[in-house]
Design a protein around this motif. Structure first.
Motif, PDB file in Angstrom:
ATOM      1  N   LYS A 616       0.846  -1.186   0.000  1.00 40.02           N
ATOM      2  CA  LYS A 616       0.000   0.000   0.000  1.00 40.02           C
ATOM      3  C   LYS A 616       0.889   1.246   0.000  1.00 40.02           C
ATOM      4  CE  LYS A 616      -3.971  -2.054   2.372  1.00 40.02           C
ATOM      5  NZ  LYS A 616      -4.895  -1.965   3.534  1.00 40.02           N
ATOM      6  N   PRO A 617       0.374   2.382  -0.492  1.00 43.81           N
ATOM      7  CA  PRO A 617       1.195   3.604  -0.555  1.00 43.81           C
ATOM      8  C   PRO A 617       1.782   3.994   0.798  1.00 43.81           C
ATOM      9  CG  PRO A 617      -0.804   3.868  -1.822  1.00 43.81           C
ATOM     10  CD  PRO A 617      -0.949   2.567  -1.124  1.00 43.81           C
ATOM     11  N   GLN A 618       0.979   3.842   1.894  1.00 41.40           N
ATOM     12  CA  GLN A 618       1.500   4.212   3.204  1.00 41.40           C
ATOM     13  C   GLN A 618       2.700   3.347   3.587  1.00 41.40           C
ATOM     14  OE1 GLN A 618      -1.640   3.657   2.354  1.00 41.40           O
ATOM     15  NE2 GLN A 618      -3.115   4.856   3.579  1.00 41.40           N
ATOM     16  N   MET A 619       2.598   2.048   3.288  1.00 47.70           N
ATOM     17  CA  MET A 619       3.701   1.159   3.618  1.00 47.70           C
ATOM     18  C   MET A 619       4.918   1.467   2.738  1.00 47.70           C
ATOM     19  SD  MET A 619       4.817  -1.115   5.600  1.00 47.70           S
ATOM     20  CE  MET A 619       3.263  -1.598   6.399  1.00 47.70           C
ATOM     21  N   SER A 620       4.680   1.774   1.488  1.00 45.44           N
ATOM     22  CA  SER A 620       5.783   2.130   0.604  1.00 45.44           C
ATOM     23  C   SER A 620       6.505   3.375   1.109  1.00 45.44           C
ATOM     24  CB  SER A 620       5.266   2.358  -0.821  1.00 45.44           C
ATOM     25  OG  SER A 620       4.760   1.164  -1.372  1.00 45.44           O
ATOM     26  N   LYS A 625      11.061   6.177   3.589  1.00 42.30           N
ATOM     27  CA  LYS A 625      11.569   7.049   4.653  1.00 42.30           C
ATOM     28  C   LYS A 625      12.604   6.343   5.533  1.00 42.30           C
ATOM     29  CE  LYS A 625       7.694   8.299   6.590  1.00 42.30           C
ATOM     30  NZ  LYS A 625       6.819   9.015   7.550  1.00 42.30           N
ATOM     31  N   ALA A 626      12.453   5.031   5.659  1.00 39.77           N
ATOM     32  CA  ALA A 626      13.334   4.285   6.566  1.00 39.77           C
ATOM     33  C   ALA A 626      14.785   4.307   6.118  1.00 39.77           C
ATOM     34  CB  ALA A 626      12.849   2.839   6.694  1.00 39.77           C
ATOM     35  N   HIS A 627      15.035   4.588   4.808  1.00 33.76           N
ATOM     36  CA  HIS A 627      16.433   4.539   4.377  1.00 33.76           C
ATOM     37  C   HIS A 627      17.268   5.648   5.025  1.00 33.76           C
ATOM     38  CE1 HIS A 627      15.684   7.872   1.491  1.00 33.76           C
ATOM     39  NE2 HIS A 627      17.005   7.963   1.422  1.00 33.76           N
ATOM     40  N   VAL A 628      16.605   6.706   5.486  1.00 33.62           N
ATOM     41  CA  VAL A 628      17.338   7.767   6.181  1.00 33.62           C
ATOM     42  C   VAL A 628      17.786   7.294   7.563  1.00 33.62           C
ATOM     43  CG1 VAL A 628      17.194  10.092   7.126  1.00 33.62           C
ATOM     44  CG2 VAL A 628      16.119   9.578   4.932  1.00 33.62           C
ATOM     45  N   ILE A 657       6.936  12.698   0.221  1.00 34.43           N
ATOM     46  CA  ILE A 657       7.129  11.688  -0.828  1.00 34.43           C
ATOM     47  C   ILE A 657       5.892  11.782  -1.728  1.00 34.43           C
ATOM     48  CG2 ILE A 657       7.627   9.254  -1.291  1.00 34.43           C
ATOM     49  CD1 ILE A 657       8.568   9.006   1.605  1.00 34.43           C
ATOM     50  N   ARG A 658       5.963  12.691  -2.654  1.00 28.63           N
ATOM     51  CA  ARG A 658       4.798  13.120  -3.423  1.00 28.63           C
ATOM     52  C   ARG A 658       4.164  11.990  -4.227  1.00 28.63           C
ATOM     53  NH1 ARG A 658       1.964  17.130  -2.057  1.00 28.63           N
ATOM     54  NH2 ARG A 658       3.941  18.204  -1.631  1.00 28.63           N
ATOM     55  N   TYR A 659       4.949  11.093  -4.792  1.00 31.34           N
ATOM     56  CA  TYR A 659       4.398  10.052  -5.676  1.00 31.34           C
ATOM     57  C   TYR A 659       3.431   9.153  -4.909  1.00 31.34           C
ATOM     58  CZ  TYR A 659       4.200   5.840  -8.548  1.00 31.34           C
ATOM     59  OH  TYR A 659       3.768   4.756  -9.267  1.00 31.34           O
ATOM     60  N   GLU A 675      -3.209  11.884   5.875  1.00 31.20           N
ATOM     61  CA  GLU A 675      -2.540  13.094   6.353  1.00 31.20           C
ATOM     62  C   GLU A 675      -1.201  13.213   5.642  1.00 31.20           C
ATOM     63  OE1 GLU A 675      -2.115  13.120  10.536  1.00 31.20           O
ATOM     64  OE2 GLU A 675      -4.279  13.008  10.948  1.00 31.20           O
ATOM     65  N   GLU A 676      -0.892  14.430   5.242  1.00 31.31           N
ATOM     66  CA  GLU A 676       0.346  14.640   4.482  1.00 31.31           C
ATOM     67  C   GLU A 676       1.581  14.271   5.288  1.00 31.31           C
ATOM     68  OE1 GLU A 676       1.799  18.662   3.349  1.00 31.31           O
ATOM     69  OE2 GLU A 676       1.183  18.036   1.324  1.00 31.31           O
ATOM     70  N   ASP A 677       1.533  14.430   6.619  1.00 34.10           N
ATOM     71  CA  ASP A 677       2.695  14.137   7.456  1.00 34.10           C
ATOM     72  C   ASP A 677       3.064  12.663   7.441  1.00 34.10           C
ATOM     73  OD1 ASP A 677       2.955  16.758   8.107  1.00 34.10           O
ATOM     74  OD2 ASP A 677       1.969  16.596  10.062  1.00 34.10           O
ATOM     75  N   GLN A 678       2.087  11.791   7.073  1.00 32.05           N
ATOM     76  CA  GLN A 678       2.408  10.379   6.980  1.00 32.05           C
ATOM     77  C   GLN A 678       3.421  10.111   5.861  1.00 32.05           C
ATOM     78  OE1 GLN A 678      -1.596   8.897   6.336  1.00 32.05           O
ATOM     79  NE2 GLN A 678      -1.706   8.121   8.445  1.00 32.05           N
ATOM     80  N   PHE A 679       3.487  10.981   4.884  1.00 30.93           N
ATOM     81  CA  PHE A 679       4.366  10.817   3.731  1.00 30.93           C
ATOM     82  C   PHE A 679       5.534  11.821   3.749  1.00 30.93           C
ATOM     83  CE2 PHE A 679       0.234   9.205   2.722  1.00 30.93           C
ATOM     84  CZ  PHE A 679       0.464   8.068   1.980  1.00 30.93           C
ATOM     85  N   ARG A 680       5.767  12.430   4.891  1.00 34.24           N
ATOM     86  CA  ARG A 680       6.805  13.456   4.996  1.00 34.24           C
ATOM     87  C   ARG A 680       8.041  12.895   5.711  1.00 34.24           C
ATOM     88  NH1 ARG A 680       6.410  18.849   4.578  1.00 34.24           N
ATOM     89  NH2 ARG A 680       4.131  18.764   4.688  1.00 34.24           N
TER      90      ARG A 680
END
Length: 795
Positions: A616-620, A625-628, A657-659, A675-680
């Protein structure tokens, strides 16, 4: 308004976006150990104290300026008071040498020597007696009782062996025959040759002892007289050396007398016995001789005449020869010795003010222009520790007067500060140290100029370290040659002799060799203070480093991406005067976290394979983000410096992570819960020029690589749009990048991208001139000129 603000000397303010809780944070940091202003004040105070204790001990100078073998350019000089003329070092050494040569050696009379010699003589005869008797018995048995001859012969042989008397065969035979004859014919014992020899030896030895036998060869003594001390009688007398015999002369005397008394065989026997028992009765005393020598040396007068008050010392135009220079030196020393306590304290106060002024100028420079140093007490302490060690070394050399001041490796401090910080800090520290050490070493203008010039050129030689050989060979050579040229020039200008110059040359060579210790000193400072120098960056920039090799093997696409980003970031940093080496190395490590799950990143995926299709997009977004955080963890495990870890933390800032965010919005069932912060990314935002450049280079390189049909206009639009978007989003709000910087960065990125995609770029067909300009920009052989503003690489 602070005092510095009123004077217009406050540091330049940087307009940054306000942070939440900034006021509270500053209040907490104000008294923290890292930023405590009282700790900085203590560090500066201790440095001033060290420099003050390094000052010369001569309280007051004469203030006379002159050069040897040059005309006296001042007015006629008369003696302000009566003073003694000091002897020169050469004159004093000549007197010392004369005393050493003429001081008579001291010998102590050994009162026990006659008794010892007589005891040896008696002992020799006691050992001789059994042998003589055994021989006589053997000879008698030959005549009277032949049956016991063999027994008596054997007894004689064993007795002779046990006697341990090292006499020649002929001497033994003379003694044995004489004794047997005396005993056999019942002659008086005095007829025995042994008795006669003993009596004569006792007389000769008594005569020698009375005249004296010394335990030194006369040829080793430089004086014509010696001093004889008799501890028992408490007497001391000076004796002509010719009246005393050494052992060689005593032996010659005895041999001469014995040859006149006896025949050849008897004289040989007597001489053998004499050599066994004789010993000197006057022994050389090293302790007494040295004590007498030191006493004589201490009595040497250091003066030779005097100059009375009002007497003309030198007139204007007279040549300052060695004699006049010595009188001027004597005046200076007399002025110093006669100084009052007030004059001493006044001079010390003046020197202290100079130290404070020089230190304050250096402090104001780093406070106004190197705020990163004054805002971190560890770095602040590092700077003054480096300077303090050199100042202490100068004071140590001056206080104990153990060597020439040129032996102090002053250049080490500016070189260390240049490598750790930048060349401007190193250059200002060169001025500071040259001034302080020149003050410590008698206000020597020659020393100040030579030291400042050598240190400055040493700083410039390490401004851009490319490899270790540059540091180990080039820098010491530059410092050495600079010292030689400057000091040699002063020497030629003053028409001075070359003795002092050659002596200085030796010390300069030693101090230049000491510069090689800068490298281990820097390594120690890196470990203690947590700083990162170009040496470390050069090592970490090697692609054979374990982390980079793992990245190349596990995520080759990411490794190639990192190399391209490093090229972009390095060129941009060089163009605006930022730290290009730091930018390149930080770029190489910024994506090491992708090694954990390399297949989830597009540069490592093969055609038709995308792991995100199963998520799912959230998991992706969580995986991306985890690579940081994974990268930070890897970097800490491999002990990467903190400033490189900052590149990993900030290379995405707090961007979205816009995509995957847009993909998630396509699902109507999740749209209301998104929420946008989930992808930030969690950030933080980049806070330096270098980390800001990486944030831009990372996104632009990835976007340009994904472009299918790149044209010059497309690449230009891409660069402009992405940089402007990052600025608009506030991703660069904490970076000290100006509008001019961003324009140069855009131009640099565009030039490199056009060069990278040169074979694929579609050029406009309607303008040959524009096509030519584009190709010229695309040429990788044309370097981008750095920004010529108020700041350079060192800013």
């Amino acid at each position: 308004m602070s005092l510095l603000e009123k004077l217009g000397l406050s540091q330049k303010r940087k307009e940054l976006a306000p942070l939440i809780g900034e006021k509270k944070k500053k209040e907490q940091e104000k008294y923290s150990l890292k930023r405590n202003p009282y700790l900085r004040a203590l560090i500066v105070f201790l440095f001033i104290v060290i420099s003050a204790f390094s000052l010369p001990k001569n309280p007051v100078s004469s203030g006379l300026n002159y050069a040897l073998n040059q005309p006296w350019r001042n007015a006629d000089l008369t003696a302000p008071f009566t003073f003694s003329i000091q002897k020169t070092d050469a004159e004093l050494e000549e007197e010392r040498q004369e005393i050493r040569e003429n001081t008579a050696p001291i010998f102590r009379v050994d009162a026990n020597a006659p008794i010892t010699i007589q005891s040896r003589l008696d002992s020799t005869y006691r050992q001789m007696q059994p042998v003589l008797e055994a021989y006589h018995d053997w000879q008698v048995s030959k005549q009277t009782t032949p049956a016991t001859v063999d027994v008596d012969s054997a007894y004689f042989a064993s007795t002779l062996e046990e006697s341990n008397l090292d006499l020649t065969g002929s001497s033994w035979q003379l003694l044995l025959d004489s004794y047997h004859e005396v005993q056999n014919s019942n002659q008086a014992p005095s007829q025995f040759i042994g008795v006669t020899v003993k009596q004569q030896l006792e007389l000769l030895i008594d005569q020698l002892i009375d005249q004296g036998i010394i335990d030194r060869n006369k040829g080793t003594l430089n004086t014509s007289q010696i001093t004889i001390r008799n501890p028992r009688e408490s007497t001391e007398q000076s004796v002509d050396l010719a009246r005393i015999r050494d052992l060689r002369e005593a032996n010659e005397f005895v041999q001469f007398r014995l040859n006149r008394m006896f025949n050849e065989e008897q004289a040989r026997l007597a001489l053998e016995i004499y050599n066994k028992v004789i010993s000197p009765n006057m022994n050389y005393s090293e302790e007494d001789t040295q004590a007498k020598l030191q006493e004589a040396l201490a009595e040497i007068s250091e003066t030779k005449g005097a100059v009375t008050q009002g007497q003309v010392i030198i007139r204007r135009g007279d040549l300052v020869n060695d004699e006049r220079a010595n009188i001027l030196r004597s005046l200076a020393e007399a002025r110093s010795e006669n100084a009052t306590e007030i004059e001493r304290w006044v001079r010390f106060a003046g020197q202290l003010i100079i130290i404070v002024a020089v230190t304050l100028v250096f402090f104001m420079y780093i406070y106004l222009y190197r705020r990163n140093i004054t805002s971190n007490n560890a770095l602040f302490f590092l700077v003054f520790l480096t300077l303090g060690l050199v100042s202490f070394a100068g004071g140590f050399i001056n206080y104990f007067d153990i060597a020439d001041p040129y032996i102090i490796p002053v250049a080490i401090a500016p070189i260390v500060l240049t490598i750790i910080f930048d060349s401007r800090v190193g250059l200002v520290s060169s001025i500071m140290l040259a001034s302080l050490l020149g003050l410590i070493h008698g206000n020597s203008f020659e020393y100040i100029v030579a030291t400042f010039t050598a240190c400055s050129l040493g700083v410039f030689s390490v401004r851009d370290i490319k490899d270790r050989s540059q540091f180990f060979f080039t820098t010491p050579g530059i410092v050495f040659l600079t010292y030689v040229i400057v000091i040699g020039s002063f020497n030629v200008a003053a028409l001075s002799g070359w003795d002092t110059f050659l002596s200085d040359l030796m010390y300069i060579a030693i101090s230049s060799v000491f510069i090689l210790f800068t490298y281990p000193i820097i390594l120690i400072f890196e470990k203690i203070f947590g700083v990162t120098t170009d040496f470390t960056l050069i090592e970490l920039g090697d692609t054979n480093q374990p982390l980079l090799k793992d990245l190349m093997n596990k995520a080759p696409g990411t490794f190639h991406h990192s190399l391209q980003v490093a090229n972009l970031a390095e060129a941009a940093a060089s163009a605006i005067g930022a730290n290009s080496l730091l930018c390149r190395v930080g770029s190489l490590y910024h994506d090491i976290g992708k090694m954990v799950k390399p297949d989830y990143f597009v540069e490592n995926q093969t055609k038709g394979s995308n792991e995100h299709d199963k998520l799912k997009p959230q998991m992706s977004a969580m995986v991306i983000k985890a690579h940081v955080s994974e990268g930070v963890k890897m970097a800490e495990e491999h002990d990467l410096p903190g400033n490189l870890i900052d590149f990993i933390k900030t290379h995405h800032g707090t961007s979205v992570i816009r995509y995957f965010y847009e993909k998630a919005k396509e699902d109507e069932s999740l749209k209301s819960m998104l929420e946008e912060d989930q992808f930030r990314y969690e950030g933080p935002l980049p806070s330096t020029k270098e980390t800001g450049i990486l944030l831009l280079a990372d996104g632009i390189e990835a976007a340009s690589r994904a472009m299918k049909n790149p044209t010059y206009s497309k690449l230009e639009n891409l660069v402009n749009r992405m940089v402007d978007d990052r600025v608009a989003e506030g991703q660069l709000s904490h970076c000290p990048l100006t509008f001019r910087h961003l324009q140069v960065i855009k131009e640099t990125f565009l030039n490199i991208l056009v060069g990278v995609y040169h074979s694929r770029v579609e050029y406009p067909e309607d303008s040959e001139k524009q096509k030519s300009e584009i190709k010229q920009k695309a040429s990788l052989d044309t370097p981008t000129e750095p920004v010529q503003e108020n700041e350079t690489k060192d800013d």
